[in-house]
Design a protein around this motif. Structure first.
Motif, mmCIF file in Angstrom:
data_model
loop_
_atom_site.group_PDB
_atom_site.id
_atom_site.type_symbol
_atom_site.label_atom_id
_atom_site.label_comp_id
_atom_site.label_asym_id
_atom_site.label_seq_id
_atom_site.Cartn_x
_atom_site.Cartn_y
_atom_site.Cartn_z
ATOM 1 N N LEU A 58 0.828 -1.196 0.000
ATOM 2 C CA LEU A 58 0.000 0.000 0.000
ATOM 3 C C LEU A 58 0.872 1.259 0.000
ATOM 4 N N GLY A 59 1.948 1.257 0.760
ATOM 5 C CA GLY A 59 2.873 2.390 0.746
ATOM 6 C C GLY A 59 3.501 2.595 -0.618
ATOM 7 N N PHE A 60 3.820 1.507 -1.309
ATOM 8 C CA PHE A 60 4.366 1.610 -2.657
ATOM 9 C C PHE A 60 3.340 2.180 -3.627
ATOM 10 N N VAL A 61 2.103 1.734 -3.516
ATOM 11 C CA VAL A 61 1.042 2.235 -4.401
ATOM 12 C C VAL A 61 0.810 3.724 -4.165
ATOM 13 N N ILE A 62 0.789 4.142 -2.915
ATOM 14 C CA ILE A 62 0.595 5.554 -2.613
ATOM 15 C C ILE A 62 1.765 6.380 -3.129
ATOM 16 N N ALA A 63 2.995 5.873 -2.960
ATOM 17 C CA ALA A 63 4.166 6.581 -3.478
ATOM 18 C C ALA A 63 4.110 6.693 -4.998
ATOM 19 N N ALA A 64 3.694 5.647 -5.671
ATOM 20 C CA ALA A 64 3.566 5.684 -7.134
ATOM 21 C C ALA A 64 2.492 6.683 -7.543
ATOM 22 N N MET A 65 1.393 6.724 -6.810
ATOM 23 C CA MET A 65 0.337 7.684 -7.133
ATOM 24 C C MET A 65 0.812 9.113 -6.940
ATOM 25 N N ILE A 66 1.599 9.348 -5.888
ATOM 26 C CA ILE A 66 2.141 10.691 -5.649
ATOM 27 C C ILE A 66 3.074 11.096 -6.795
ATOM 28 N N LEU A 67 3.923 10.181 -7.221
ATOM 29 C CA LEU A 67 4.887 10.507 -8.271
ATOM 30 C C LEU A 67 4.232 10.668 -9.638
ATOM 31 N N VAL A 68 3.170 9.929 -9.905
ATOM 32 C CA VAL A 68 2.501 10.026 -11.194
ATOM 33 C C VAL A 68 1.725 11.329 -11.309
ATOM 34 N N MET A 69 1.273 11.854 -10.196
ATOM 35 C CA MET A 69 0.466 13.071 -10.242
ATOM 36 C C MET A 69 1.300 14.335 -10.405
ATOM 37 N N ILE A 70 2.585 14.207 -10.683
ATOM 38 C CA ILE A 70 3.452 15.388 -10.879
ATOM 39 C C ILE A 70 3.021 16.125 -12.131
#
Length: 70
Positions: A58-70
């Motif tokens: 879940l932490g990885f998914v949230i980190a990926a979502m944060i990075l994709v929303m740049i």
């Protein structure tokens, strides 16, 4: 100000992985003792070890979502 985004993603993944590691260490040591005394509980201990891993995922998914929303 653009460096806040990767730092937030790193914190989201890092703390999730750290929490999962601490939980798996405690569950693993207790599970090893349990399986040593009652070998039929191996399946349950395997499931209990897999549950904290979802926190790291879940932490990885949230980190990926944060990075994709740049």
């Amino acid at each position: 100000m653009d460096w806040f985004i990767p730092i937030g993603a790193a914190i989201a993944f890092g703390l999730g992985a750290l929490g999962a590691g601490i939980a798996m260490a405690r569950i693993g040591s207790a599970g090893a003792g349990t399986v040593a005394e009652r070998p039929e509980t191996f399946g349950y201990m395997l499931i209990f070890l897999a549950i904290p891993e979802t926190i790291a995922i879940l932490g990885f998914v949230i980190a990926a979502m944060i990075l994709v929303m740049i």
